[in-house]
Write a protein that holds these residues in place. Sequence first.
Motif, PDB file in Angstrom:
ATOM      1  N   TRP A   9      42.647-130.276 123.891  1.00  0.00           N
ATOM      2  CA  TRP A   9      41.504-129.246 123.843  1.00  0.00           C
ATOM      3  C   TRP A   9      41.818-128.057 122.892  1.00  0.00           C
ATOM      4  O   TRP A   9      40.965-127.462 122.397  1.00  0.00           O
ATOM      5  CB  TRP A   9      40.900-128.809 125.050  1.00  0.00           C
ATOM      6  CG  TRP A   9      41.779-128.630 126.094  1.00  0.00           C
ATOM      7  CD1 TRP A   9      42.511-129.532 126.829  1.00  0.00           C
ATOM      8  CD2 TRP A   9      42.119-127.441 126.402  1.00  0.00           C
ATOM      9  NE1 TRP A   9      43.461-128.682 127.682  1.00  0.00           N
ATOM     10  CE2 TRP A   9      43.425-127.557 127.403  1.00  0.00           C
ATOM     11  CE3 TRP A   9      41.976-126.064 125.877  1.00  0.00           C
ATOM     12  CZ2 TRP A   9      44.193-126.415 127.877  1.00  0.00           C
ATOM     13  CZ3 TRP A   9      42.797-125.224 126.289  1.00  0.00           C
ATOM     14  CH2 TRP A   9      43.661-125.094 127.181  1.00  0.00           C
ATOM     15  N   LYS A  10      43.061-127.697 122.956  1.00  0.00           N
ATOM     16  CA  LYS A  10      43.460-126.555 122.287  1.00  0.00           C
ATOM     17  C   LYS A  10      43.249-126.377 120.965  1.00  0.00           C
ATOM     18  O   LYS A  10      43.019-125.631 120.139  1.00  0.00           O
ATOM     19  CB  LYS A  10      44.928-126.042 122.550  1.00  0.00           C
ATOM     20  CG  LYS A  10      45.864-126.658 121.487  1.00  0.00           C
ATOM     21  CD  LYS A  10      47.203-126.213 121.685  1.00  0.00           C
ATOM     22  CE  LYS A  10      48.029-127.209 120.999  1.00  0.00           C
ATOM     23  NZ  LYS A  10      48.755-126.447 119.821  1.00  0.00           N
ATOM     24  N   THR A  46      51.386-122.257 116.667  1.00  0.00           N
ATOM     25  CA  THR A  46      52.694-122.094 117.481  1.00  0.00           C
ATOM     26  C   THR A  46      54.169-121.617 116.607  1.00  0.00           C
ATOM     27  O   THR A  46      54.971-120.787 117.092  1.00  0.00           O
ATOM     28  CB  THR A  46      52.987-123.777 117.906  1.00  0.00           C
ATOM     29  OG1 THR A  46      51.974-124.007 118.703  1.00  0.00           O
ATOM     30  CG2 THR A  46      54.034-123.854 118.829  1.00  0.00           C
ATOM     31  N   PRO A  82      42.934-119.137 127.526  1.00  0.00           N
ATOM     32  CA  PRO A  82      43.507-120.618 127.659  1.00  0.00           C
ATOM     33  C   PRO A  82      43.855-121.341 126.649  1.00  0.00           C
ATOM     34  O   PRO A  82      44.952-121.703 126.437  1.00  0.00           O
ATOM     35  CB  PRO A  82      42.175-121.445 128.345  1.00  0.00           C
ATOM     36  CG  PRO A  82      41.652-120.053 129.038  1.00  0.00           C
ATOM     37  CD  PRO A  82      41.688-118.986 128.028  1.00  0.00           C
ATOM     38  N   HIS A  83      43.112-121.193 125.339  1.00  0.00           N
ATOM     39  CA  HIS A  83      43.645-121.640 123.978  1.00  0.00           C
ATOM     40  C   HIS A  83      44.975-120.966 123.805  1.00  0.00           C
ATOM     41  O   HIS A  83      45.845-121.790 123.243  1.00  0.00           O
ATOM     42  CB  HIS A  83      42.740-121.439 122.999  1.00  0.00           C
ATOM     43  CG  HIS A  83      41.600-122.245 123.078  1.00  0.00           C
ATOM     44  ND1 HIS A  83      40.465-121.985 123.987  1.00  0.00           N
ATOM     45  CD2 HIS A  83      41.224-123.499 122.734  1.00  0.00           C
ATOM     46  CE1 HIS A  83      39.392-123.077 123.907  1.00  0.00           C
ATOM     47  NE2 HIS A  83      40.006-123.868 123.098  1.00  0.00           N
ATOM     48  N   ASP A  84      45.011-119.654 123.621  1.00  0.00           N
ATOM     49  CA  ASP A  84      46.499-119.052 123.173  1.00  0.00           C
ATOM     50  C   ASP A  84      47.530-119.703 124.071  1.00  0.00           C
ATOM     51  O   ASP A  84      48.788-119.786 123.582  1.00  0.00           O
ATOM     52  CB  ASP A  84      46.221-117.475 123.258  1.00  0.00           C
ATOM     53  CG  ASP A  84      45.565-116.999 122.231  1.00  0.00           C
ATOM     54  OD1 ASP A  84      45.507-117.687 121.197  1.00  0.00           O
ATOM     55  OD2 ASP A  84      44.875-115.765 122.514  1.00  0.00           O
ATOM     56  N   ALA A 122      47.618-122.470 125.830  1.00  0.00           N
ATOM     57  CA  ALA A 122      47.937-123.762 125.527  1.00  0.00           C
ATOM     58  C   ALA A 122      48.952-123.796 124.216  1.00  0.00           C
ATOM     59  O   ALA A 122      49.702-124.805 124.187  1.00  0.00           O
ATOM     60  CB  ALA A 122      46.766-124.431 125.211  1.00  0.00           C
ATOM     61  N   ARG A 123      48.620-122.979 123.222  1.00  0.00           N
ATOM     62  CA  ARG A 123      49.515-122.867 122.047  1.00  0.00           C
ATOM     63  C   ARG A 123      50.797-122.572 122.390  1.00  0.00           C
ATOM     64  O   ARG A 123      51.880-123.153 121.965  1.00  0.00           O
ATOM     65  CB  ARG A 123      48.993-122.035 120.848  1.00  0.00           C
ATOM     66  CG  ARG A 123      47.784-122.914 119.979  1.00  0.00           C
ATOM     67  CD  ARG A 123      47.287-121.951 118.731  1.00  0.00           C
ATOM     68  NE  ARG A 123      46.614-120.895 119.332  1.00  0.00           N
ATOM     69  CZ  ARG A 123      45.281-120.884 119.425  1.00  0.00           C
ATOM     70  NH1 ARG A 123      44.632-122.093 118.677  1.00  0.00           N
ATOM     71  NH2 ARG A 123      44.677-120.033 119.702  1.00  0.00           N
TER      72      ARG A 123
END
Lengths: 154, 535
Positions: A151-152, A124, B29-31, B33-34
């Motif tokens: 979960w990320k 981030t 999805p992971h990107d 979420a970040r």
Amino acid sequence: MNAKLTLTSNDGQKFEVEKEVALQSQMIKGMLEDIQSAASVPLANVNGQTLAKVVEYCKFHYEATKKGDTQKTKAAIKKWDKAFLNVEQSVLFDLILAANYLHVESLLQLTCQAAAKLICNKTTQEIRDMFNIENDLTAEDEAQLLSEIEWKFE
Amino acid sequence: MSECRMELGAALPDLTPQCLSHIFSHLSPHDAARGCCVQKLWRDLIVGDEHLWQRHLAEELGISSKQGADGQSTQTYWVAYTGWRKAFGREYWPYLGRAVRAWTTIKGWLAANMPEILATLRPGLSEAEACAIESELGFALPPALKVLYRLHDGQSLAHDDALERSIRLRRHGAAAAAGGGGSGSGSGAAAAAGGPTGGLEEEHVPLGGGGPVEQDAQVASIFQGLFGGYVVYDHQVVSRMPPLRRAALWRSELVGGMAENSRRIQERLGQTGGREAADQRWRVECERREEEARRAGLEPRASLDHLIPFSCSYNLEEKIFVADAVSGGLALAKPRVGGWDLRQAVPGAGSRDGPLRWFEEYARRLESGYYQVGKPWVLPEQLSVITRIISLFPRTPPAMAEAVTRGVRVRASVVYVPEAVAPRGRHLFAYAIRFSLTEDAPLKRCQLTHRHWVIRDEQGRVLDTVHGEGVIGMYPILEPGQPEFVYCSCTHQVATRGSMEGEFEFVGGTIERPEGGSFAVACPTFRLDMPDYIF
């Protein structure tokens, strides 16, 4: 068939293109439908440097996809697109803004995909640094978010 | 990434929210979420991007609605997606989409064809329950297996409930007796109420009076096995998916039964000669059986270590598929003296997802019409229950061969019966033959008089021929528009590949009142091959 159209950027640069090339922009297409006699299109939201790239893109794709000796294979187009994207981040973002404004769907897809790749697998904070973004989330916001996206971290 | 050279600190144009949304629509999805945690604008755009989460839900899990992990509809796709992520940990995720899709296919087929089976599916097993069962078993189950139970914890069937109750009661009685019987009437009362008696308990149903309604329900549920069955003479199986806790109970029953059996044989061996000689004979006998199994292409095991029943027939011992927690495979388990023989039921050993692949293949077969609803066996008439099963005789070509001769349609299909106790080293193939008279047949009626079979090996050489009257003692009369006449029989083969073809002799009219002469009706060649997937 070979009617020409002049596109003018917000800093006064003029680009003469075939009408068919310009019609890849849904925005210009809609405008020409309304004002059929128009021969010049002022584009208030695009600077000359960016418009030159957009025109380059539209010209190539027009030639590459129309039937005839200029027609290119899918792989050749893909290769060209890749080289086309080899630009600085600020240019890429300008292209995204222009493609969005002009409604050039395939260019928007292409550039947004490239921008998404920049974000991919970054933390981030890395993303914030890259996009020059201030974090304005409160601690409460962050806690709430983390409960939803634990979960990320996996 | 390398395509875009980066210059940190360079003045970047401000992307409009619309442009950002276009970019976010390409994120994994992971990107994504970040990305949520970058700033408020990004969070609002990403969380609020219904298309993004709808796409991920569809791509990863094959779900096209806002259905949450608990089966309930959620407010937004974001809530649905994050709900699934929260409910299913990382270890499940590589298998979750496959399991959800297979269950969805199966449930869709059941809703259209056998709603009575759909009604037996239990809700998903919670992670906590699954862990508790694993610790009772003493070994961990592979996620590719557990994920199936997490979505639906097997079937709830009155017949199996009753079987479980009787087992628990028996064990409770034995435990009470072993405990010195001091609590006398107290333990009796607990047993009568079906109360908890130890380790595996939690469930369920108090012991009913077993009235006619309950009896009908129990009989009906025999046929409601999710994994289908067949009837070949007196061999009847209907396979079901027991809930995980029940599977663990079945396992301990099988282990107990095996131990008891071994003890009895060893005792008998010990009656003549000394202890040592008896042990020696027992070992020799076990080794001989293991060698025999190996020669038949089976995998001998001394115990059920790391194995758990996944699919069982209503008559438990008749047909059991066990999942292997170590190898991740699925196999049919046959008890024998001193252990178990496994026949792998899923091709491609070594992958960790045997039961899941087997389950997916089963879903494909239902969806494609390969398996259809069929009749089981004849029941006493006073039972007013639906008697139909998912029949494991294939119903689509090329697995079902078809030929029409003078209007007589013959359809033949084969099922490999892995659990059959066939003569040493032989394989049992059951076949179903279907007869009907087409509407445009030149005859209005005909009757079967004789059968004639030719069985060939892989090279086409004749192994055996059969000539006989009727079929399984019957002489079916065919008329146009009548339902098919179906019969099942079987053949034992040494080889795992071969074929069978034949002819049926019919007489026009009936045997008692012939009209015209007799004629031969071809039965097309059908294969007798051991399949790669065994059901």
